[in-house]
Motif scaffolding. Sequence first.
Motif, PDB file in Angstrom:
ATOM      1  N   SER A 123       0.811  -1.212   0.160  1.00 28.64           N
ATOM      2  CA  SER A 123       0.136  -0.075  -0.003  1.00 28.64           C
ATOM      3  C   SER A 123       0.626   1.265   0.036  1.00 28.64           C
ATOM      4  CB  SER A 123      -1.084   0.001   1.296  1.00 28.64           C
ATOM      5  OG  SER A 123      -0.281   0.268   2.568  1.00 28.64           O
ATOM      6  N   GLN A 124       2.152   0.828   0.113  1.00 27.37           N
ATOM      7  CA  GLN A 124       3.129   2.149   0.131  1.00 27.37           C
ATOM      8  C   GLN A 124       3.809   2.591  -1.206  1.00 27.37           C
ATOM      9  OE1 GLN A 124       3.525   4.080   3.380  1.00 27.37           O
ATOM     10  NE2 GLN A 124       1.389   2.538   3.669  1.00 27.37           N
ATOM     11  N   THR A 125       4.164   3.799  -1.642  1.00 27.12           N
ATOM     12  CA  THR A 125       4.884   4.058  -2.805  1.00 27.12           C
ATOM     13  C   THR A 125       6.288   3.357  -2.426  1.00 27.12           C
ATOM     14  OG1 THR A 125       5.994   6.208  -1.953  1.00 27.12           O
ATOM     15  CG2 THR A 125       3.670   6.079  -3.114  1.00 27.12           C
ATOM     16  N   GLN A 126       7.158   3.529  -3.454  1.00 30.48           N
ATOM     17  CA  GLN A 126       8.438   3.027  -3.520  1.00 30.48           C
ATOM     18  C   GLN A 126       9.268   3.682  -2.589  1.00 30.48           C
ATOM     19  OE1 GLN A 126       9.704  -0.207  -4.871  1.00 30.48           O
ATOM     20  NE2 GLN A 126      11.280   0.364  -3.222  1.00 30.48           N
ATOM     21  N   GLU A 127       8.948   5.181  -2.737  1.00 28.76           N
ATOM     22  CA  GLU A 127       9.779   6.286  -2.003  1.00 28.76           C
ATOM     23  C   GLU A 127       9.379   5.777  -0.320  1.00 28.76           C
ATOM     24  OE1 GLU A 127       9.636  11.063  -1.282  1.00 28.76           O
ATOM     25  OE2 GLU A 127       9.587  10.140  -3.136  1.00 28.76           O
ATOM     26  N   GLN A 128       8.112   5.788   0.068  1.00 28.87           N
ATOM     27  CA  GLN A 128       7.894   5.488   1.362  1.00 28.87           C
ATOM     28  C   GLN A 128       8.192   4.007   1.796  1.00 28.87           C
ATOM     29  OE1 GLN A 128       3.501   5.468   0.451  1.00 28.87           O
ATOM     30  NE2 GLN A 128       3.290   7.227   1.938  1.00 28.87           N
ATOM     31  N   GLN A 129       8.432   3.027   1.035  1.00 28.04           N
ATOM     32  CA  GLN A 129       8.976   1.716   1.590  1.00 28.04           C
ATOM     33  C   GLN A 129      10.489   2.112   1.741  1.00 28.04           C
ATOM     34  OE1 GLN A 129       8.287  -1.125  -1.746  1.00 28.04           O
ATOM     35  NE2 GLN A 129       6.110  -0.846  -1.561  1.00 28.04           N
ATOM     36  N   ASP A 130      11.215   2.555   0.863  1.00 28.37           N
ATOM     37  CA  ASP A 130      12.616   2.865   0.845  1.00 28.37           C
ATOM     38  C   ASP A 130      12.663   3.780   2.212  1.00 28.37           C
ATOM     39  OD1 ASP A 130      12.926   1.637  -1.363  1.00 28.37           O
ATOM     40  OD2 ASP A 130      13.351   3.374  -2.691  1.00 28.37           O
ATOM     41  N   SER A 131      12.128   4.758   2.508  1.00 29.59           N
ATOM     42  CA  SER A 131      12.262   5.592   3.849  1.00 29.59           C
ATOM     43  C   SER A 131      11.894   4.630   4.964  1.00 29.59           C
ATOM     44  CB  SER A 131      11.158   6.734   3.619  1.00 29.59           C
ATOM     45  OG  SER A 131      11.377   7.460   4.716  1.00 29.59           O
ATOM     46  N   PHE A 132      11.154   3.859   4.987  1.00 27.82           N
ATOM     47  CA  PHE A 132      10.611   3.053   6.028  1.00 27.82           C
ATOM     48  C   PHE A 132      11.871   2.044   6.628  1.00 27.82           C
ATOM     49  CE2 PHE A 132       8.856  -0.780   7.961  1.00 27.82           C
ATOM     50  CZ  PHE A 132       8.204  -0.130   9.006  1.00 27.82           C
ATOM     51  N   TYR A 133      12.234   1.429   5.182  1.00 24.48           N
ATOM     52  CA  TYR A 133      13.456   0.667   5.412  1.00 24.48           C
ATOM     53  C   TYR A 133      14.627   1.197   5.966  1.00 24.48           C
ATOM     54  CZ  TYR A 133      17.014  -2.721   4.235  1.00 24.48           C
ATOM     55  OH  TYR A 133      18.246  -3.575   4.353  1.00 24.48           O
ATOM     56  N   ARG A 134      14.898   2.610   5.703  1.00 29.33           N
ATOM     57  CA  ARG A 134      16.270   3.048   6.114  1.00 29.33           C
ATOM     58  C   ARG A 134      15.986   3.497   7.662  1.00 29.33           C
ATOM     59  NH1 ARG A 134      15.667   5.743   1.177  1.00 29.33           N
ATOM     60  NH2 ARG A 134      14.396   7.594   1.967  1.00 29.33           N
ATOM     61  N   SER A 135      14.789   3.851   8.124  1.00 27.48           N
ATOM     62  CA  SER A 135      14.406   4.140   9.619  1.00 27.48           C
ATOM     63  C   SER A 135      14.470   2.976  10.245  1.00 27.48           C
ATOM     64  CB  SER A 135      12.860   4.636   9.404  1.00 27.48           C
ATOM     65  OG  SER A 135      12.881   5.835   8.771  1.00 27.48           O
ATOM     66  N   ILE A 136      14.066   1.863   9.801  1.00 27.46           N
ATOM     67  CA  ILE A 136      14.271   0.511  10.471  1.00 27.46           C
ATOM     68  C   ILE A 136      15.613   0.276  10.690  1.00 27.46           C
ATOM     69  CG2 ILE A 136      13.896  -1.802  10.273  1.00 27.46           C
ATOM     70  CD1 ILE A 136      11.569  -0.373  11.224  1.00 27.46           C
ATOM     71  N   MET A 137      16.524   0.388   9.524  1.00 30.93           N
ATOM     72  CA  MET A 137      18.025   0.009   9.595  1.00 30.93           C
ATOM     73  C   MET A 137      18.468   0.910  10.806  1.00 30.93           C
ATOM     74  SD  MET A 137      18.487  -2.364   7.785  1.00 30.93           S
ATOM     75  CE  MET A 137      17.063  -2.991   8.393  1.00 30.93           C
ATOM     76  N   SER A 138      18.066   2.105  10.633  1.00 26.26           N
ATOM     77  CA  SER A 138      18.718   3.060  12.014  1.00 26.26           C
ATOM     78  C   SER A 138      18.289   2.510  13.186  1.00 26.26           C
ATOM     79  CB  SER A 138      18.160   4.590  11.590  1.00 26.26           C
ATOM     80  OG  SER A 138      18.807   4.902  10.469  1.00 26.26           O
ATOM     81  N   MET A 139      16.876   2.217  13.330  1.00 25.21           N
ATOM     82  CA  MET A 139      16.398   1.850  14.667  1.00 25.21           C
ATOM     83  C   MET A 139      17.323   0.591  15.131  1.00 25.21           C
ATOM     84  SD  MET A 139      14.186   3.829  15.788  1.00 25.21           S
ATOM     85  CE  MET A 139      13.789   2.756  17.237  1.00 25.21           C
ATOM     86  N   LYS A 140      17.494  -0.369  14.174  1.00 24.94           N
ATOM     87  CA  LYS A 140      18.460  -1.515  14.578  1.00 24.94           C
ATOM     88  C   LYS A 140      19.674  -1.166  14.995  1.00 24.94           C
ATOM     89  CE  LYS A 140      18.312  -5.189  12.095  1.00 24.94           C
ATOM     90  NZ  LYS A 140      18.155  -6.342  11.027  1.00 24.94           N
ATOM     91  N   GLU A 141      20.397  -0.203  14.319  1.00 30.55           N
ATOM     92  CA  GLU A 141      21.680   0.439  14.902  1.00 30.55           C
ATOM     93  C   GLU A 141      21.702   0.990  16.267  1.00 30.55           C
ATOM     94  OE1 GLU A 141      23.760   2.818  12.072  1.00 30.55           O
ATOM     95  OE2 GLU A 141      23.191   1.648  10.471  1.00 30.55           O
TER      96      GLU A 141
END
Length: 152
Positions: A123-141
């Motif tokens: 349901s998300q755009t590619q840009e939203q998916q990419d932004s979410f992924y970057r946020s999750i990777m930052s949270m993991k760090e």
Amino acid sequence: MDVQQYTNEVMDLIPSVIKLYRGLMQKIDMSADCELTPTQMRALITLQKFSVLNMSQLSENLEMQKQHATKIVDALVNKGYVIRKADPSDRRSVLIELSDDGQSVMEKIIGEHRKMLENFFASQTQEQQDSFYRSIMSMKEIISFAETNYDS
């Protein structure tokens, strides 16, 4: 934003994340037809992650007293999702692991998790998916850093 503003934003977000997580876990439990409490589900997830644990290790991972973890394991044994067995290296210790039924339930739960995430990302755009992924990777760090530096 300064450090205090970041801190306030995170503090405001935590209850919403917890509420969302609990709601998703209930939906997954209902759709997987397992009739598990959130704590029982956490125990199964923990056992799947570590394969075999003794009661002390399980209670530590669940961050609860051993007596409470024992009650959770009792309920999971009664449902047929967990088995107890003697620890060959310590006669006083009991090991806990998922039964075949417990493995099957976890496969259902993981399948439901995957379905929900796929629906969300679809349901998300590619840009939203990419932004979410970057946020999750930052949270993991951040979480990894916090676990390394602040866990006792």
